[in-house]
Design an enzyme around this catalytic site. Structure first.
Site, PDB file in Angstrom:
ATOM      1  N   SER A 143       0.835  -1.190   0.000  1.00  0.00           N
ATOM      2  CA  SER A 143       0.000   0.000   0.000  1.00  0.00           C
ATOM      3  C   SER A 143       0.883   1.259   0.000  1.00  0.00           C
ATOM      4  O   SER A 143       1.773   1.362  -0.828  1.00  0.00           O
ATOM      5  CB  SER A 143      -0.932  -0.048   1.214  1.00  0.00           C
TER       6      SER A 143
ATOM      7  N   ASP B  61      -8.275  -6.766  -4.774  1.00  0.00           N
ATOM      8  CA  ASP B  61      -7.890  -5.428  -4.305  1.00  0.00           C
ATOM      9  C   ASP B  61      -8.448  -4.392  -5.282  1.00  0.00           C
ATOM     10  O   ASP B  61      -7.983  -4.298  -6.424  1.00  0.00           O
ATOM     11  CB  ASP B  61      -6.359  -5.347  -4.245  1.00  0.00           C
TER      12      ASP B  61
ATOM     13  N   HIS C 215      -7.824  -5.462  -0.469  1.00  0.00           N
ATOM     14  CA  HIS C 215      -6.529  -4.798  -0.332  1.00  0.00           C
ATOM     15  C   HIS C 215      -5.749  -5.317   0.876  1.00  0.00           C
ATOM     16  O   HIS C 215      -4.536  -5.463   0.831  1.00  0.00           O
ATOM     17  CB  HIS C 215      -6.778  -3.289  -0.219  1.00  0.00           C
ATOM     18  N   ASP C 216      -6.442  -5.572   1.975  1.00  0.00           N
ATOM     19  CA  ASP C 216      -5.785  -5.993   3.220  1.00  0.00           C
ATOM     20  C   ASP C 216      -5.158  -7.376   3.139  1.00  0.00           C
ATOM     21  O   ASP C 216      -4.512  -7.813   4.094  1.00  0.00           O
ATOM     22  CB  ASP C 216      -6.775  -5.966   4.383  1.00  0.00           C
TER      23      ASP C 216
END
Lengths: 209, 409
Positions: free
Chosen positions: B179, B345, B378-379
């Site tokens: 990120s 994501d 995304h995580d």
């Protein structure tokens, strides 16, 4: 750390076509066996492109520089003259646009090496002619309905396409059923009948022969 | 070096002298390391920011895990994401929870603390020991607030480079992060190519899109709309804009997950009730979850820092610094790259990673790229994703072999 079993005949043939220390892009590199062989025997600076995540992971875990992607979509992004050789080993028949793939390869690399199953091989012809079935051979091991091979060609077809692209064949080898090069010098139509696969070293521009 | 060294708020023990043989503590990640380390650079070593600001003195809070080897060749810099901090592993001193990269950092894990020397620092503009808007402005004697200079990803990387210099490390074996951390990885590779042997930009992008900026703006406006924000001067007035910051976190948190993950976790299930109340209570489990996430966040994060770090991401556009060509940023780089994206994501989708890969290819870089199948959004890079773990391990081991690092002790 790097463990290699018995190398494939066509891989050995390709290794033989590559110069020492060359920059090589292997398109459809699978588990990276050819790239490893090239690194080991020819000290190449090798990169790979592979569609399957599993193949990419295996390659990355072996320390190879491999990108997940496919020949149809991603070759366009590579700059001109980025590599000495671009290799397409047993993958041409699975591309959506073989012609574009080949012309991209010849743009990216000074030379291209292509190996593919020969649909003109006599056993293939015989299966269709006498059994009336879509051929299934060692190199073409899928049934007609689940095959990734969508653009099959014969050695003769391939040679004509290369001619159309204005490229030259520096070396052409037909491999027999056992994967051994057919040593006899013979016209294309003989190779087209007896070769189970073809391996070609291509160069841009007019054919030298 | 003339930097003074001082223990941070938790101050359990001062660390070894930077010039010493170890260059840091020899502590495995398994052991809880909650004593913050900090270095304060004197005023002469100011951080001049891209925006023309000047931060002096500059403090950097950081953590280290594992031991630096004799030839200083096994150091890995881990770059944290937007609201992360230096506590990548071990127990977080504020929350008491495991570090943000617990899945990846520790003995026998891909970032093996028995093999590599791991460094993780809090970014400039942050709020965990590195100078940020809640730090005291030496010019006024009160917290910076909005007087803190707007920082960029490149400023964050410059500050990290000062820390790496301070630790006596010339070349980092690897710089890795996801990120916003991935943006720092890209910036490191572009700014200091000769100091980065290998780089892993994960779930990231070379620039923030309009959508990314849009989401960040929603968060910032939520903070600034809170009456307790007080024009950024809340610390002096003894209040905190917790509601605004919690809302910012709630909206951002949705972008870190995927619809599939939210469905699997919550669906439309109700929270502690069998029927809707026809009110604005948190009837749905997902509402309850987001409220909890918002509340937990305000305990550990400073609202003004949130404004500054989101702004840094928004300004990030690596290609723009190189005449619009991302390939130019990586031209002739010797760094080995491994770019990783996750299928679900949607904050930094695979296409963003592909753009980086294409640029690296065009620049002639040695690059691997893996898109990992995951429905965790995304995580995913923070979670136990076996394929991601195997990829990271393989890439690092191959890079270690190329670097001549010995196997595990």
């Amino acid at each position: 750390m790097i463990r290699i079993g018995q190398p494939r005949q066509d891989h050995l043939l390709i290794v033989d076509m590559v110069e020492q220390g060359a920059r090589v892009l292997d398109v459809g590199c699978g588990d990276g066996a050819l790239l490893q062989l090239l690194a080991q025997r020819k000290n190449v600076d090798g990169r790979g492109v592979e569609l399957s995540q599993r193949g990419v992971n295996e390659c990355v875990a072996k320390g190879l520089s491999v990108i997940q992607g496919d020949a149809d979509a991603d070759l366009a992004d590579y700059p001109d003259d980025g590599f000495d050789y671009v290799i397409l080993s047993q993958t041409l028949q699975a591309t959506r646009r073989p012609r574009e793939a080949l012309s991209n390869m010849l743009r990216i690399g000074r030379r291209a090496i292509v190996s593919f199953p020969n649909f003109g091989y006599w056993r293939v012809r015989a299966q269709l002619a006498f059994r009336g079935r879509m051929p299934v051979t060692g190199n073409l091991s899928y049934s007609w309905h689940d095959t990734p091979n969508i653009h099959l060609c014969t050695i003769r077809d391939f040679v004509e396409l290369i001619d159309e692209l204005g490229a030259g064949i520096e070396r052409g080898v037909a491999l027999d059923h056992a994967g051994v090069p057919i040593r006899v010098h013979a016209p294309w139509w003989v190779w087209n009948l007896l070769g189970e696969q073809g391996v070609f070293l291509l160069a841009r521009g007019a054919p030298p022969q | 070096m003339t930097e003074s060294e001082q223990a941070q708020q938790q101050s359990a023990e001062p660390q070894a002298a930077p010039g010493g043989d170890n260059g840091g503590d020899l502590v495995g990640a398994a052991a809880a390391r909650t004593n913050g380390k900090s270095v304060v650079f004197p005023v002469e070593q100011a951080l001049v920011t891209d925006g023309g600001g000047c931060i002096a003195p500059l403090a950097i809070g950081y953590e280290t895990y594992g031991a630096l080897n004799a030839d200083r060749s096994n150091a890995i810099l881990l770059c944290h994401a937007l609201t992360g901090d230096q506590y990548a592993a071990g127990v977080h001193p504020v929350t008491g929870k495991p570090g943000w990269w617990e899945a990846m950092v520790g003995p026998g894990k891909p970032f093996d603390t028995e093999r590599y020397f791991l460094i993780c620092s809090n970014v400039v503009g942050g709020c965990m020991g590195t100078t940020g808007p809640s730090s005291v402005n030496p010019a006024t004697g009160r917290p910076y607030g909005l007087d803190f200079p707007v920082v960029t990803i490149r400023d964050m990387v410059r500050a990290q480079a000062m820390l790496i210099d301070h630790l006596g490390i010339e070349t980092l074996f690897c710089v890795a992060g996801g990120s916003m951390g991935g943006m720092q990885v890209l910036q490191w590779a572009a700014s200091y190519p000769e100091r980065v042997f290998a780089a892993m930009p994960i779930a990231t992008a070379a620039k923030h899109t309009a959508q990314n900026i849009g989401f960040n703006e929603v968060g910032r406006q939520a903070v600034m709309a809170d009456p307790d924000w007080r024009g950024g001067r809340y610390l002096e007035q003894g209040v905190r804009p917790e509601k605004g910051l919690a809302v910012a976190r709630m909206s951002a948190h949705i972008t870190y997950l995927s619809e599939a993950a939210l469905q699997r976790k919550f669906g439309r299930k109700l929270q502690d009730r069998s029927a809707p109340t026809f009110s604005f209570d948190a009837d749905f489990q997902v509402e309850n979850y987001l409220r909890y996430q918002g509340l937990a966040f305000v305990e550990r994060f400073d609202a003004n820092s949130y404004l500054f770090v989101t702004r840094a991401c928004d300004y990030f556009d690596l290609a723009a610094d190189y005449g619009g060509s991302l390939a130019q940023a990586f031209k002739d780089t010797k760094t080995r790259f491994c770019v990783v994206a996750f299928t679900s994501d949607w904050l930094y989708p695979t296409s963003d990673s592909r753009a980086i890969v294409h640029a690296l290819n065009a620049g002639g870089a040695s690059v691997s790229f893996v898109e990992i199948e995951s429905d965790k959004g995304h995580d995913a890079f923070l979670l136990h994703e076996p394929v991601f773990i195997a990829t990271t391990r393989g890439f690092l081991e191959a890079a270690a072999a190329a670097r001549g690092l010995k196997g595990r002790a």
